[in-house]
Structures are given as C-alpha cells and as structure tokens.
Design an enzyme around this catalytic site. Structure first.
Site, PDB file in Angstrom:
ATOM      1  N   GLU A  59      -6.973  -1.335  -7.138  1.00 39.88           N
ATOM      2  CA  GLU A  59      -6.159  -0.308  -7.788  1.00 39.88           C
ATOM      3  C   GLU A  59      -4.967  -1.019  -8.439  1.00 39.88           C
ATOM      4  OE1 GLU A  59      -4.795   2.392  -4.763  1.00 39.88           O
ATOM      5  OE2 GLU A  59      -4.943   4.121  -6.076  1.00 39.88           O
ATOM      6  N   ASN A  79      -5.272   6.045  -1.388  1.00 42.22           N
ATOM      7  CA  ASN A  79      -4.710   6.435  -0.086  1.00 42.22           C
ATOM      8  C   ASN A  79      -4.215   7.878  -0.101  1.00 42.22           C
ATOM      9  OD1 ASN A  79      -5.321   4.033   1.086  1.00 42.22           O
ATOM     10  ND2 ASN A  79      -3.306   3.116   0.779  1.00 42.22           N
ATOM     11  N   HIS A 129      -3.383  -3.553  -5.936  1.00 45.29           N
ATOM     12  CA  HIS A 129      -3.633  -3.088  -4.568  1.00 45.29           C
ATOM     13  C   HIS A 129      -5.088  -3.337  -4.189  1.00 45.29           C
ATOM     14  CE1 HIS A 129      -3.926   0.574  -1.665  1.00 45.29           C
ATOM     15  NE2 HIS A 129      -3.625  -0.516  -1.007  1.00 45.29           N
ATOM     16  N   SER A 162       0.825  -1.217   0.000  1.00 47.94           N
ATOM     17  CA  SER A 162       0.000   0.000   0.000  1.00 47.94           C
ATOM     18  C   SER A 162       0.854   1.260   0.000  1.00 47.94           C
ATOM     19  CB  SER A 162      -0.956   0.050   1.188  1.00 47.94           C
ATOM     20  OG  SER A 162      -0.685  -0.892   2.145  1.00 47.94           O
TER      21      SER A 162
HETATM   22  P1  NAD Z   1      -0.288  -9.440   7.661  1.00 46.06           P
HETATM   23  O1  NAD Z   1       0.770  -9.137   8.647  1.00 46.06           O
HETATM   24  O2  NAD Z   1      -1.655  -9.763   8.139  1.00 46.06           O
HETATM   25  O3  NAD Z   1       0.176 -10.636   6.742  1.00 46.06           O
HETATM   26  C1  NAD Z   1       1.462 -10.803   6.216  1.00 46.06           C
HETATM   27  C2  NAD Z   1       1.714 -12.282   6.055  1.00 46.06           C
HETATM   28  O4  NAD Z   1       2.913 -12.477   5.331  1.00 46.06           O
HETATM   29  C3  NAD Z   1       1.900 -13.027   7.391  1.00 46.06           C
HETATM   30  O5  NAD Z   1       1.030 -14.131   7.431  1.00 46.06           O
HETATM   31  C4  NAD Z   1       3.346 -13.464   7.371  1.00 46.06           C
HETATM   32  O6  NAD Z   1       3.557 -14.694   8.042  1.00 46.06           O
HETATM   33  C5  NAD Z   1       3.593 -13.580   5.881  1.00 46.06           C
HETATM   34  N1  NAD Z   1       5.005 -13.505   5.529  1.00 46.06           N
HETATM   35  C6  NAD Z   1       5.933 -12.638   5.992  1.00 46.06           C
HETATM   36  N2  NAD Z   1       7.107 -12.891   5.415  1.00 46.06           N
HETATM   37  C7  NAD Z   1       6.940 -13.934   4.596  1.00 46.06           C
HETATM   38  C8  NAD Z   1       7.805 -14.661   3.719  1.00 46.06           C
HETATM   39  N3  NAD Z   1       9.092 -14.343   3.596  1.00 46.06           N
HETATM   40  N4  NAD Z   1       7.281 -15.665   2.995  1.00 46.06           N
HETATM   41  C9  NAD Z   1       5.989 -16.005   3.127  1.00 46.06           C
HETATM   42  N5  NAD Z   1       5.136 -15.349   3.940  1.00 46.06           N
HETATM   43  C10 NAD Z   1       5.608 -14.338   4.661  1.00 46.06           C
HETATM   44  O7  NAD Z   1      -0.312  -8.195   6.670  1.00 46.06           O
HETATM   45  P2  NAD Z   1      -1.495  -7.692   5.708  1.00 46.06           P
HETATM   46  O8  NAD Z   1      -2.300  -6.692   6.407  1.00 46.06           O
HETATM   47  O9  NAD Z   1      -2.152  -8.883   5.086  1.00 46.06           O
HETATM   48  O10 NAD Z   1      -0.661  -6.898   4.601  1.00 46.06           O
HETATM   49  C11 NAD Z   1       0.098  -7.569   3.611  1.00 46.06           C
HETATM   50  C12 NAD Z   1       0.476  -6.597   2.520  1.00 46.06           C
HETATM   51  O11 NAD Z   1      -0.704  -6.010   1.998  1.00 46.06           O
HETATM   52  C13 NAD Z   1       1.357  -5.441   2.950  1.00 46.06           C
HETATM   53  O12 NAD Z   1       2.235  -5.131   1.902  1.00 46.06           O
HETATM   54  C14 NAD Z   1       0.367  -4.302   3.163  1.00 46.06           C
HETATM   55  O13 NAD Z   1       0.935  -3.043   2.977  1.00 46.06           O
HETATM   56  C15 NAD Z   1      -0.623  -4.580   2.056  1.00 46.06           C
HETATM   57  N6  NAD Z   1      -1.967  -4.041   2.277  1.00 46.06           N
HETATM   58  C16 NAD Z   1      -2.549  -4.083   3.499  1.00 46.06           C
HETATM   59  C17 NAD Z   1      -3.814  -3.558   3.668  1.00 46.06           C
HETATM   60  C18 NAD Z   1      -4.491  -3.619   4.998  1.00 46.06           C
HETATM   61  O14 NAD Z   1      -5.510  -2.921   5.182  1.00 46.06           O
HETATM   62  N7  NAD Z   1      -4.012  -4.414   5.921  1.00 46.06           N
HETATM   63  C19 NAD Z   1      -4.488  -3.001   2.573  1.00 46.06           C
HETATM   64  C20 NAD Z   1      -3.870  -2.983   1.330  1.00 46.06           C
HETATM   65  C21 NAD Z   1      -2.605  -3.513   1.188  1.00 46.06           C
END
Ligand code: NAD
Length: 735
Positions: A476, A514, A464, A443
């Site tokens: 997006e 955003n 996204h 994001s």
């Molecule tokens: P999260 O912490 O819930 O999930 C991340 C997952 O990735 C975890 O389960 C972790 O174990 C796994 N992980 C970490 N390193 C790893 C690796 N090397 N190999 C395999 N798995 C691995 O995070 P999230 O909220 O799901 O966000 C994930 C991505 O999405 C981020 O880049 C975030 O910026 C983006 N995002 C988040 C949102 C939101 O509202 N949370 C919205 C849009 C985009």
C-alpha cells in the site's frame, strides 16, 4: 504480421510458429485461432506435408488466452451471452479436435498426419490445451520453464478441452493437482505427471519434434479415447475405484472451497459427467459447464480483479507520468521483522541494500532472515548456492548511516514511535542522495505528520508492506499531503521491481487495508459479547470465503496489538469512539493473560505445541449463549458489510481513488472473499439497491455503523453499479 506462420521444410514437416509481435508472451486472440485453423487445413490438404510441428518464436510457449476476449464475447452476444460463449468454446473444440484427428479415417483411424508440439518454455492455459490436442508434447529443459493449467486461480477452469483431455489421460485423481489446484509444473515433473512426453535441451527441441513427426506411425497418433475399448484411467464414476475417487474429490472440493468457488465444482462436474460419455459429447459437456462458470458473476469478478486489474495496477495504471524511477540503491532502517523481510525481497530482486539497525547484532540478525529463507529455498531445490551467495552479497548489514550514501530510496521500519521515526528520518536524509525518496513503513501513524520531520516532505511517502513480507503480495503506497509525483512513481517502480502489486491511497487513519479489516474483527468480537456462538461466527465467515474467521484473525495478530489499537483509537476519537463494547472483551482477555496465538491462549485454546485445539470454552461462561441464535446469513452480512461499507467510505473520503485498487487491495491485503472479486464487486453482485436496503435493515437492528453511505444510496436510487460507473479507474465520485 499474423500471430501464427507456417513454413514447410524439405522433409515435408510443416512448422507452425506462434509469435505474437510486441508481446513478451504469446496470448491467443480470436483472430489467431482462425489462423491456426486455416494453417492446419492447409497442411492437412497438402500432399507434400507429412506432419506438423507447432512451436513458438519466443523462449516461452504461451501465457494463455487473452481474457479480455471472454469479456468482449459476452458483450457482443447481446441478449444471449451464454450462447455466444458456448458457440465460441465449441468452435475452439472443433479446431483442436480437427488437429487431433489430423485427417485420419474415422473408422480405421488410419492416414492421419502426426502433430507434435515443441514447447519452448513456459506454457499455460490455452497454450497447454493446444499442446494437449497434439499427438506428442516435447518440452525444453530450461530451468525457468513451467507448464500447467492455472485457470482455476482466476475463477474459471480449463475450458478449451484441457479438463476433458488431461483427466482422460491420467485419471481424475492424478489430474487434480494440475486441474483443481492450478499447479504449474517444471518440465521433469510435468513429464512424470503425464502432461508432456519428453524433455530435451532447448537446442534439440525442434529437431526432436521433427524427427518424431517423420517417424510416427498411424498407431502413435490415435488418442486412447478414440480407440475401441478405452477406459478412464483410475476408473469412471460407476467403477468401484472411480466411485471412491469422485466421492472423495467432491468432499475435498467442498472442504477446500466451502462451496463458494463455482469453478471447482463445475470442473469436477465436467470430469464426472464427461467420463460417462464419448469424447465429443464430453467436450460439449465441458463447454456447457465452462459457459455456466463464465456466466456466474463470481468468475467475471475474479477475472477482473485477480487478472485484468491486478495486472493493470502492476503495470502502473495509476503511475504519474514521470521518467523511470527504478531503485538503484536501497537503504532500510530497522532490521526487525519487517525491515528484514523488505531487505530479503529487494536483494532477491537484484537491488543493492544497506540494512541498518541500532546495533550491529540487530542488523546481522535482520540479514540472517535472508540467509535462512534462501537456505530453505536450497532445501526445496528452488535456489542454487550461487544464487544465495549473490543475493546475500547485495545486503550490507551495518549501524553506520554513512553507508546510506548514494541511496535513492530509503524505507524505515523502526519502532512505531514518532520520535524514533523523526530521528532516523533526519539522520538518513543527511546521508542519502538529496534527490532520493524517504519512505516509512508505519501501519498506524499519519504520513503527513511523520513528514514534518523531513526537510523535503514532497520526497516523503508511505510504503506499507504486509507481514510476512516475502509472502504477502500487496504493498500500500500512501501519499501524504505534500508527497510529490516523483515519490509516488519511485514507490510504484520499486514495488514493480520486487514483483508485488501496489495500490496508491491517500493519508488517513489506518490507510485502506487496516481500516477495512479492523471492523471485521471487531464485528466478530461484538457478536461473541452478544452471546452468538463463536463457532457460528467463525464458520459463517469461512463459508463466505474469508480465509480465517474474525476471532482467529484477532488471535493471530495478537490480542495486545488489537487492544492497543483500541486504546489509541479511543484516545484519538474521544466520545465518538464506537467500539467500547468490543474493547471490553479484548481487555478482559488480556486480564486473563490471553494474548492470542503468541502465548497459546486467546479466543482459541492451544496445545503445548501451539496448535489450535478449538474455541476457548471460557468465552461462553463469560458471555452466555443466546437461546435463539441468528441465522447464518445475518452473521455473514454483519461481517461482510462491516468491511465493504468501510471500503465505500474510504472511496467517498478520497482515501481510495480507484475502486480497482479497493478490490485488488482487499483480496491481496486481507483475503476479502476472493470469489467475490473484492468489496466493490461484492456490492455489485448483490446489486446496489439490495445492498442499500440491507444497510437500512442492519442499521435499524445493530446501529449506525451499518448506515448506508451517501454514495451507495445515490447509486441504488439510480440503479448504478460500481463498475458501471467507476470501472475503468474513473476517480471522480462527482461524475
Ligand atoms: P520490530 O520491532 O520487529 O523491528 C523494529 C526494528 O527497528 C528493531 O530491530 C529495532 O532494533 C530497530 N530500531 C529501533 N530504533 C532504531 C533506530 N533508532 N535506528 C535503527 N534501528 C532501530 O518491528 P516490525 O514489526 O518490523 O515493525 C516495524 C515498522 O513496520 C513499524 O512502524 C510497524 O508499524 C510497521 N509494520 C509492521 C507490521 C507487522 O505486521 N509487524 C506490518 C506493517 C507495518
């Protein structure tokens, strides 16, 4: 061939079949309405015809009116578009009324020909209104079929007689879910809601309708409102029960719409006023209110963004012309909140998914989100156990990158850390199809920077998603500097497969959504610091049609996330960072252990169950209230211009290349006042000269963040509107 054709069978039943060629769903065109009238005339005049069945040649009945028709009538009607729209609406009433009266004697109500509607499947809008004008509605029991009047969802209301007929059939209160909420009902529910009379297996549909027509008596075909002594079910306005209903409905509508959606209020007025007069006058009143709503700029802006342009984007308006890129096998890395959601929606759409996490436990937990969601669907009878098994069978949860073999698209959703993202990019690219596309769900991190970890940056892109993935309809798509057309098409085809709405933007800090939503929260927080009453801020936002106020939004997204974005932005911008004052409020809240909704303490106070109990009174102790509070419009304009000007700047900067995407993305992505049609439509409603003046006033009083963008200034000088100049997706600002 005509959209409607008629054949009379040996028993004298004239079957009128609606089948618009080359369209998957019937929509009503202007010409077709005239054909219906000619066929009805012919059937009524023909002594050999005993009655009529109207049906569809498809396994759906109708999708509604071609909404482009309304726009073209307005344009064709010259100086008096309201007259044009009113005449058009009244003509529709006349045709349907002719069908409803079916040649019967006006005094005795005898001698008419029965008209049944055999509804072959989903039926919406004018399709339902035509059905309501018939004497009997019989619908197939197909599990996919739904019927309703969803007009309100695009900013209008059922103006083809549906409002008057249905409210008179069941009463104002009972009609509310269908008319005011636009709910589409499954056949059994539609029957109990009185919208249809009968539900039968598809194979028996036509025969049941035919038999009804052949056996119907004079009494069966006279509508209740055409009989002596008719009374409105549930009570007309001056009846004691009706009085309660209308007072309550009025309050409910204002509570729900905050008075910003003209269609809901007009609908209720049409029902209320119509209930006091004879049926034909009621139709005229409905037509007047319908015209009033169509003439309101909010309704055309909503139709344009929420229907026409949303559909155009979903159909690939900005898709590069390359062959079909539909996804065969999807890899998802990171099975956290986002990865799990993406896996569920993709498997649900029929795509095979490999879901990878760092540990097997993590991957399984991600898959279990799909299971829980499907279980909820089973409880609500929306999902069958077989469907659950099929969808879950499509998701392989593993830690093994070798399982990515054959994947033509990978979406990573690992931690927001460039190093972790670089590592998984390299590992995934080594395992997937060499021609496949790698997407990041970041994001905040620039796509072009993340693409440096890729050996094929032209196949690297941002996809996204918004949280929660299964509920949020916008996706997006972000083009990095080197992203190629195939990658864009792949992302668009994937979004289409999972039935969401895409916008395609270029790479820049916070992309588009955003970037625009952050200033909304920031402006709200800034006002708290200035001593503006927090309740005024929150309510002003809601009265402008924002789904939640800026302070609640900050609580929901968490104060730590907003604080860390503030820190990162300041680190990137240095002295140019403009939001030190709001960051100070966020840091102070964190120092007081207030992280937002997640720890039950933020701008709001919460009870033990996590329910908001009101704005936290500590805010006013730290930032005492100004003795003179600003007027509500100024507070609203600060929050609205904060977002809309950012959208204009994103367009000027080339992050957005199509204002249609800017508007649709704003409504679906962050709930920008849907009544306005989006930020560009809102500026058009204000008028660019007024908007530019208002920028000058706000900038003089509150600072350069409100400075009028060059493009807006130039358009104001020329008296141009955004849609007048860029409306059909013309990308070039230089035009
Ligand atoms: P999260 O912490 O819930 O999930 C991340 C997952 O990735 C975890 O389960 C972790 O174990 C796994 N992980 C970490 N390193 C790893 C690796 N090397 N190999 C395999 N798995 C691995 O995070 P999230 O909220 O799901 O966000 C994930 C991505 O999405 C981020 O880049 C975030 O910026 C983006 N995002 C988040 C949102 C939101 O509202 N949370 C919205 C849009 C985009």
């Amino acid at each position: 061939m005509s959209d409607f054709t008629m054949k009379t069978d040996a028993d004298g039943v004239a079957i009128i079949t609606w089948d618009v060629k080359d369209k998957s769903m019937n929509v009503l065109s202007r010409e077709a309405f005239a054909t219906v009238e000619a066929l009805v005339d012919q059937a009524l005049a023909d002594d050999a015809v005993k009655g009529i069945v109207i049906t569809s040649g498809k396994d759906t009945f109708a999708g509604g009116m071609d909404l482009n028709v309304l726009a073209s009538i307005r344009e064709e009607s010259g100086d008096n578009p309201a007259q044009g729209l009113f005449d058009f609406t009244m003509n529709g009433h006349r045709i349907m009324r002719k069908m409803e009266r079916a040649g019967m004697d006006p005094k005795t109500n005898k001698g008419g020909k029965p008209v049944a509607c055999a509804i072959t499947g989903t039926c919406a809008g004018i399709g339902t209104e035509i059905a309501l004008a018939c004497h009997r509605r019989i619908m197939t029991d197909s599990p996919k079929a739904k019927i309703g009047l969803p007009e309100i969802l695009v900013g209008i209301f059922p103006g083809g007689g549906g409002t008057t007929r249905y409210s008179r059939m069941v009463g104002a209160m009972a009609a509310a879910p269908v008319l005011l909420e636009g709910r589409m009902l499954e056949p059994a529910k539609a029957k109990s809601a009185g919208l249809i009379d009968d539900v039968v297996p598809a194979a028996d549909l036509l025969e049941t309708a035919r038999q009804w027509v052949l056996t119907a008596t004079d009494a069966d075909i006279v509508k209740p409102w055409d009989q002596k002594g008719w009374k409105m079910p549930g009570g007309a306005p001056y009846h004691p029960a009706g009085f309660m209903t209308f007072v309550g409905a009025n309050a409910m509508i204002n509570g729900k719409t905050k008075g910003v959606y003209p269609a809901a209020k007009a609908l209720l007025s049409a029902v209320y006023e119509g209930a006091l007069v004879p049926f034909d006058t009621a139709l005229k009143i409905e037509a007047r209110w319908f015209t009033t709503v169509l003439m309101n700029p909010s309704s055309s802006a909503m139709i344009r963004s929420l229907f026409l342009n949303k559909q155009a984007l979903e159909k690939g308006a900005n898709r590069p012309a390359v062959p079909d890129q539909r996804v065969q096998k999807l890899g998802i890395i990171g099975a956290g909140m986002m990865g799990a959601g993406i896996a569920y929606v993709s498997a649900n759409a029929g795509i095979d998914v490999v879901l990878i996490d760092a540990t097997q436990d993590g991957a399984d937990r991600g898959k279990s989100f799909a299971e829980t969601t499907l279980d909820k669907g089973i409880q609500r009878k929306k999902v069958t156990p077989e469907k659950k098994a099929t969808v879950l069978g499509r998701i392989t949860a593993t830690t093994d990158y070798a399982a990515l073999q054959g994947c033509d698209l990978i979406v990573e959703a690992v931690f927001e850390d460039p190093r972790v993202k670089a590592e998984v990019t390299a590992k995934a690219e080594a395992a997937m199809l060499p021609t496949g596309i790698f997407a990041t769900n970041t994001s905040t991190l620039p796509i072009s920077d993340l693409a440096k970890a890729s050996t094929r940056p032209d196949q690297f892109i941002g996809i996204h998603f918004f949280s929660p993935v299964d509920k949020m309809m916008l996706v997006e798509i972000i083009r990095g500097k080197q992203t190629g057309d195939i990658a864009v098409a792949k992302a668009l085809d994937f979004v289409r497969q999972i039935r969401k709405t895409p916008i395609v933007v270029n790479d820049a800090r916070f992309f588009y959504a955003n970037r625009c939503i952050l200033p909304y929260g920031t402006e709200g927080i800034r006002m708290v610091r200035e001593g503006i009453c927090p309740a005024l801020i929150e309510n002003a936002a809601k009265l402008m049609g924002m789904p939640i106020g800026p302070l609640q939004l900050t609580d929901v997204t968490s104060i730590d996330l907003n604080a860390s974005i503030a820190r990162a932005t300041k680190a990137a911008m240095g002295d140019a960072y403009p939001d030190d004052d709001t960051a100070e409020v966020l840091f102070w809240l964190l120092d007081n252990d207030r992280h937002g909704q997640k720890n039950g303490a933020g701008f709001y106070a919460y009870d033990d169950k996590g329910k908001r109990t009101g704005l936290w009174d500590g805010l006013n102790q730290k930032y005492p209230l100004l003795a003179d509070q600003p007027d509500v419009t100024e507070v609203q304009h600060r929050m609205m211009f904060a977002q809309a000007l950012e959208a204009v700047r994103a367009f000027e900067d080339g992050v957005l290349t199509d204002i249609r995407e800017g508007d649709v993305g704003a409504i679906l992505g962050w709930g920008f006042a849907p009544w306005s049609g989006g930020p560009f439509s809102w500026l058009d409603i204000l008028g660019t000269p007024y908007a530019a003046d208002r920028c000058d006033q706000l900038a003089a009083k509150f600072g350069p963040r409100f400075a009028c963008p060059t493009l807006l200034r130039e358009m104001a000088a020329k008296g141009q509107s955004f849609y007048g100049r860029f409306g059909a997706g013309e990308a070039s600002i230089a035009a």
